[in-house]
Design a protein around this motif. Structure first.
Motif, PDB file in Angstrom:
ATOM      1  N   PRO A 184       5.009 -27.090   6.868  1.00 46.13           N
ATOM      2  CA  PRO A 184       4.926 -26.224   8.057  1.00 46.13           C
ATOM      3  C   PRO A 184       3.794 -26.628   9.000  1.00 46.13           C
ATOM      4  O   PRO A 184       3.808 -26.265  10.177  1.00 46.13           O
ATOM      5  CB  PRO A 184       4.691 -24.816   7.488  1.00 46.13           C
ATOM      6  CG  PRO A 184       4.608 -24.952   6.014  1.00 46.13           C
ATOM      7  CD  PRO A 184       4.875 -26.367   5.608  1.00 46.13           C
ATOM      8  N   ARG A 221       3.908 -30.622  13.000  1.00 41.51           N
ATOM      9  CA  ARG A 221       4.725 -30.319  14.180  1.00 41.51           C
ATOM     10  C   ARG A 221       5.733 -31.424  14.424  1.00 41.51           C
ATOM     11  O   ARG A 221       5.417 -32.600  14.220  1.00 41.51           O
ATOM     12  CB  ARG A 221       3.845 -30.240  15.417  1.00 41.51           C
ATOM     13  CG  ARG A 221       3.255 -28.901  15.651  1.00 41.51           C
ATOM     14  CD  ARG A 221       2.545 -28.916  16.988  1.00 41.51           C
ATOM     15  NE  ARG A 221       2.147 -27.578  17.354  1.00 41.51           N
ATOM     16  CZ  ARG A 221       1.512 -27.296  18.477  1.00 41.51           C
ATOM     17  NH1 ARG A 221       1.188 -28.247  19.337  1.00 41.51           N
ATOM     18  NH2 ARG A 221       1.181 -26.050  18.743  1.00 41.51           N
ATOM     19  N   THR A 224      18.468 -24.797  15.208  1.00 42.29           N
ATOM     20  CA  THR A 224      17.512 -25.393  14.259  1.00 42.29           C
ATOM     21  C   THR A 224      16.090 -25.243  14.806  1.00 42.29           C
ATOM     22  O   THR A 224      15.151 -24.902  14.070  1.00 42.29           O
ATOM     23  CB  THR A 224      17.845 -26.892  14.033  1.00 42.29           C
ATOM     24  OG1 THR A 224      19.205 -26.981  13.659  1.00 42.29           O
ATOM     25  CG2 THR A 224      16.964 -27.511  12.960  1.00 42.29           C
ATOM     26  N   GLU A 236      15.789 -30.766  10.961  1.00 41.53           N
ATOM     27  CA  GLU A 236      15.495 -29.756   9.953  1.00 41.53           C
ATOM     28  C   GLU A 236      14.763 -30.381   8.760  1.00 41.53           C
ATOM     29  O   GLU A 236      13.765 -29.850   8.285  1.00 41.53           O
ATOM     30  CB  GLU A 236      16.801 -29.106   9.489  1.00 41.53           C
ATOM     31  CG  GLU A 236      16.600 -28.124   8.354  1.00 41.53           C
ATOM     32  CD  GLU A 236      17.725 -27.112   8.285  1.00 41.53           C
ATOM     33  OE1 GLU A 236      18.891 -27.545   8.347  1.00 41.53           O
ATOM     34  OE2 GLU A 236      17.426 -25.906   8.150  1.00 41.53           O
ATOM     35  N   ARG A 237      15.239 -31.543   8.317  1.00 43.08           N
ATOM     36  CA  ARG A 237      14.591 -32.178   7.141  1.00 43.08           C
ATOM     37  C   ARG A 237      13.156 -32.571   7.460  1.00 43.08           C
ATOM     38  O   ARG A 237      12.275 -32.446   6.608  1.00 43.08           O
ATOM     39  CB  ARG A 237      15.377 -33.414   6.721  1.00 43.08           C
ATOM     40  CG  ARG A 237      16.710 -33.045   6.099  1.00 43.08           C
ATOM     41  CD  ARG A 237      17.215 -34.225   5.311  1.00 43.08           C
ATOM     42  NE  ARG A 237      18.639 -34.115   5.083  1.00 43.08           N
ATOM     43  CZ  ARG A 237      19.350 -35.034   4.466  1.00 43.08           C
ATOM     44  NH1 ARG A 237      18.770 -36.127   4.005  1.00 43.08           N
ATOM     45  NH2 ARG A 237      20.636 -34.886   4.273  1.00 43.08           N
ATOM     46  N   ALA A 296      14.820 -21.820  14.259  1.00 47.74           N
ATOM     47  CA  ALA A 296      14.596 -21.438  12.857  1.00 47.74           C
ATOM     48  C   ALA A 296      13.251 -21.931  12.307  1.00 47.74           C
ATOM     49  O   ALA A 296      12.801 -21.436  11.278  1.00 47.74           O
ATOM     50  CB  ALA A 296      15.742 -21.996  11.996  1.00 47.74           C
ATOM     51  N   TYR A 297      12.622 -22.911  12.967  1.00 46.71           N
ATOM     52  CA  TYR A 297      11.381 -23.488  12.421  1.00 46.71           C
ATOM     53  C   TYR A 297      10.258 -23.397  13.447  1.00 46.71           C
ATOM     54  O   TYR A 297      10.343 -23.976  14.530  1.00 46.71           O
ATOM     55  CB  TYR A 297      11.604 -24.962  12.022  1.00 46.71           C
ATOM     56  CG  TYR A 297      12.522 -25.094  10.838  1.00 46.71           C
ATOM     57  CD1 TYR A 297      12.010 -25.095   9.538  1.00 46.71           C
ATOM     58  CD2 TYR A 297      13.896 -25.157  11.007  1.00 46.71           C
ATOM     59  CE1 TYR A 297      12.850 -25.169   8.447  1.00 46.71           C
ATOM     60  CE2 TYR A 297      14.753 -25.240   9.922  1.00 46.71           C
ATOM     61  CZ  TYR A 297      14.219 -25.239   8.638  1.00 46.71           C
ATOM     62  OH  TYR A 297      15.054 -25.313   7.554  1.00 46.71           O
ATOM     63  N   GLU A 298       9.200 -22.701  13.055  1.00 47.03           N
ATOM     64  CA  GLU A 298       8.046 -22.547  13.960  1.00 47.03           C
ATOM     65  C   GLU A 298       7.447 -23.903  14.312  1.00 47.03           C
ATOM     66  O   GLU A 298       6.943 -24.105  15.415  1.00 47.03           O
ATOM     67  CB  GLU A 298       7.006 -21.646  13.271  1.00 47.03           C
ATOM     68  CG  GLU A 298       5.846 -21.210  14.148  1.00 47.03           C
ATOM     69  CD  GLU A 298       4.638 -22.149  14.110  1.00 47.03           C
ATOM     70  OE1 GLU A 298       3.835 -22.098  15.058  1.00 47.03           O
ATOM     71  OE2 GLU A 298       4.502 -22.936  13.134  1.00 47.03           O
ATOM     72  N   ASN A 299       7.507 -24.849  13.353  1.00 45.93           N
ATOM     73  CA  ASN A 299       6.837 -26.141  13.589  1.00 45.93           C
ATOM     74  C   ASN A 299       7.688 -27.126  14.401  1.00 45.93           C
ATOM     75  O   ASN A 299       7.236 -28.231  14.681  1.00 45.93           O
ATOM     76  CB  ASN A 299       6.374 -26.774  12.275  1.00 45.93           C
ATOM     77  CG  ASN A 299       7.487 -27.002  11.280  1.00 45.93           C
ATOM     78  OD1 ASN A 299       8.469 -26.268  11.245  1.00 45.93           O
ATOM     79  ND2 ASN A 299       7.346 -28.020  10.446  1.00 45.93           N
ATOM     80  N   ILE A 300       8.919 -26.750  14.764  1.00 47.91           N
ATOM     81  CA  ILE A 300       9.647 -27.596  15.726  1.00 47.91           C
ATOM     82  C   ILE A 300       9.261 -27.087  17.120  1.00 47.91           C
ATOM     83  O   ILE A 300       9.500 -25.914  17.453  1.00 47.91           O
ATOM     84  CB  ILE A 300      11.181 -27.532  15.552  1.00 47.91           C
ATOM     85  CG1 ILE A 300      11.565 -27.925  14.119  1.00 47.91           C
ATOM     86  CG2 ILE A 300      11.861 -28.448  16.574  1.00 47.91           C
ATOM     87  CD1 ILE A 300      13.073 -27.914  13.852  1.00 47.91           C
ATOM     88  N   ALA A 304      11.223 -31.111   9.670  1.00 49.19           N
ATOM     89  CA  ALA A 304      10.463 -29.861   9.793  1.00 49.19           C
ATOM     90  C   ALA A 304      10.129 -29.275   8.419  1.00 49.19           C
ATOM     91  O   ALA A 304       9.092 -28.635   8.235  1.00 49.19           O
ATOM     92  CB  ALA A 304      11.261 -28.849  10.611  1.00 49.19           C
ATOM     93  N   GLN A 305      11.005 -29.513   7.451  1.00 48.28           N
ATOM     94  CA  GLN A 305      10.791 -28.948   6.108  1.00 48.28           C
ATOM     95  C   GLN A 305       9.719 -29.702   5.314  1.00 48.28           C
ATOM     96  O   GLN A 305       9.297 -29.229   4.259  1.00 48.28           O
ATOM     97  CB  GLN A 305      12.110 -28.950   5.332  1.00 48.28           C
ATOM     98  CG  GLN A 305      13.042 -27.822   5.768  1.00 48.28           C
ATOM     99  CD  GLN A 305      14.428 -27.937   5.166  1.00 48.28           C
ATOM    100  OE1 GLN A 305      14.812 -29.009   4.673  1.00 48.28           O
ATOM    101  NE2 GLN A 305      15.190 -26.858   5.218  1.00 48.28           N
TER     102      GLN A 305
END
Ligand code: SAM
Ligand code: SF4
Length: 477
Positions: free
Chosen positions: A262, A265, A283, A255-256, A286-290, A258-259
């Motif tokens: 954006p 990747r 997780t 998560e960190r 929740a994140y498009e870039n993961i 990815a934050q």
């Protein structure tokens, strides 16, 4: 040979390269007076380690070269996972005899897992080798080089409980400038019975998350747009600050990262079915870039064999993890596996269980191997390697044929879909086309037009084969 070609056929172009060819350092001239050449075999962890080794030697005044005949130091970063990986290195060393004859001062060093496995035996068996250096001893390279320069054979194969090279900024080798690997942990505590890694890479340890974030941020600021977090079992990543006040697990680390941005990747490998949690899946959701892609090696589809392998999960547990992926991330998430054919005492029915697992999961990709007994592993000590080679190869070929069918079946529904593709460079076949990957890790090839490396491009898929999606760019958002 045919077996290998078949096996490689269903891997992506980039994966093919990784399996077939060692990676070689590129030419970089900073006006230093000595040159190093480094050739890396095996897994992504090894390629990442070579970048650390290069950073350490650059500090010592070495430039890199892609031509070993010009090098003062030739390093082979080796793999010990299967016997043929070691054979490749032995063959390579035979070629290097000539270089030493022509330039007697040239030093030859063997690094990595094979160095760790064979230790001083390497120096005895391969007379042209001057240095043997294990994966946790790279900081000692300057001293070892000095020793070897002085005419002595030099060796350091100590394994560490805490070395993570966290403070060393890797020098990117063979980089496309868009995607990079970041090691987040080292070693492995799992003791799968077939595997040499716990013996060659030592105990598992997790790297300080702040150094991982700093490395990812630095890569992004230099134009990189994708980082792959590497570990033998990323799900057991667990970091605790020295005062014990802060802990970070893998889902939190993901998560960190990815934050950070954006447009960066994030991928990761390898996930272990026994530790793979729903928290990581949530997780990812929740994140498009993961990126929606998970490498979840099964090794076998039969619970008795999995027990003998000491994988510590059974078929039902594995299928529950696949169901969790589909429930939380849907059908589009890419899933790949590793499969071993012909492990000790595997019957025909048990082999068929591996095929039926594949039929049920329908993997997008697979890395498939015939079992290769490695000296001193638990399997080598306790179990007979009793499946004849021709049976292993036949079973492997059945696994490969199954996977080829599934790779195509998984790609066909992509025709007509639009995917966001990160461009990694020209297609292997033509400079008129670009190549990149979608979130599910599928290779996408499309006409170049005005697009460039590092762009995110929306591509409509018009055709496919079992290894590649082919399409047309829609826009450059
Ligand atoms: N840590 C990862 C995991 O547990 O999935 C994989 C590490 S290993 C470098 C990559 C793959 O090599 C394994 O997943 C396994 O399929 C294969 N492998 C390891 N030892 C092997 C052996 N002795 N013979 C054949 N394949 C082997
Ligand atoms: Fe080897 Fe198992 Fe560790 Fe993977 S998890 S590196 S297969 S011991």
């Amino acid at each position: 040979m045919e077996r290998i070609v078949q096996q490689l056929d269903i891997l992506t172009e980039t994966d093919k390269e990784a399996c077939e060819l060692p990676r070689i350092s590129k030419d970089e001239n900073r006006g230093n007076h000595r040159k190093m050449y480094i050739e890396s075999y095996g897994c992504q962890m090894n390629f990442a380690d070579s970048e650390i080794v290069t950073a350490i030697l650059q500090e010592q005044g070495f430039d890199t070269t892609s031509d070993f005949t010009q090098a003062d130091v030739i390093l082979l970063n080796t793999c010990a996972i299967r016997e043929n990986a070691e054979q490749k290195v032995r063959n390579r060393l035979k070629h290097l005899v000539n270089v030493k004859q022509k330039r007697p001062g040239t030093l030859i060093g063997v690094l990595g897992c094979m160095a760790e496995r064979l230790k001083s035996r390497f120096l005895e068996e391969e007379r042209i080798v001057d240095m043997v250096v294990g994966p946790d001893a790279y900081r000692d390279l300057p001293r070892l080089l000095e020793e070897a320069d002085g005419g002595q054979k030099a060796m350091n194969v100590f394994l560490s409980r805490d070395e993570t090279y966290a403070d060393i900024s890797p020098v990117r080798l063979n980089s496309n400038g868009v995607t990079a690997f970041i090691s987040i942990m080292r070693g492995c505590d799992n003791m799968c019975s077939f595997c040499v890694v716990p013996f060659t890479r030592g105990r598992e340890r997790s790297r300080d998350p702040y150094s991982i974030l700093a490395e990812a941020q630095d890569l992004f600021s230099k134009g990189y747009r994708e980082v792959s977090l590497l570990g033998q079992n990323v799900d057991s990543y667990q970091w605790t600050s020295e005062d014990g006040a802060e802990t970070v697990n893998f889902a939190q680390l993901l998560e960190r990262v990815a934050q950070l941005d954006p447009d960066l990747r994030v991928r990761f490998t390898t996930s272990h079915p026994k530790d793979f949690t729903d928290e990581v899946l949530h997780t990812m959701a929740a994140y498009e870039n993961i990126c929606k892609y998970i490498h979840l090696p099964a090794q076998s589809g039969n619970s008795r064999i999995l027990k003998l392998m000491n994988r510590t999960y059974d078929r039902d547990w594995y299928m529950d993890r696949i169901a969790a992926i589909r429930r939380i991330l849907g059908n589009e998430c890419g899933i790949s596996t590793d499969m071993i054919a012909g492990f000790c005492s595997e019957t025909e029915e048990e082999h068929q269980d591996s095929i039926s697992l594949m039929e049920t999961v329908q993997y997008d990709f697979a890395y498939m191997f015939a079992y290769s007994e490695r000296p001193n592993t638990p399997a080598a000590k306790k179990l007979a390697d009793d499946i004849p080679n021709e049976v292993k190869i036949r079973r492997l070929n059945e696994i490969i044929a199954t996977q080829r069918k599934h790779s195509l079946q998984r790609n066909l529904p992509d025709i007509g879909q639009v995917y966001k593709v990160l461009v990694e460079g020209f297609s292997k076949r033509s400079d008129a086309d670009l190549q990149g990957r979608n979130s599910a890790n599928k290779v996408v090839v499309f006409p170049k037009k005005h697009y460039q490396k590092g762009d995110y491009v929306f591509v409509r898929i018009t055709d496919c084969n079992s290894a590649t999606l082919i399409g047309e760019a829609l826009s450059n958002e």
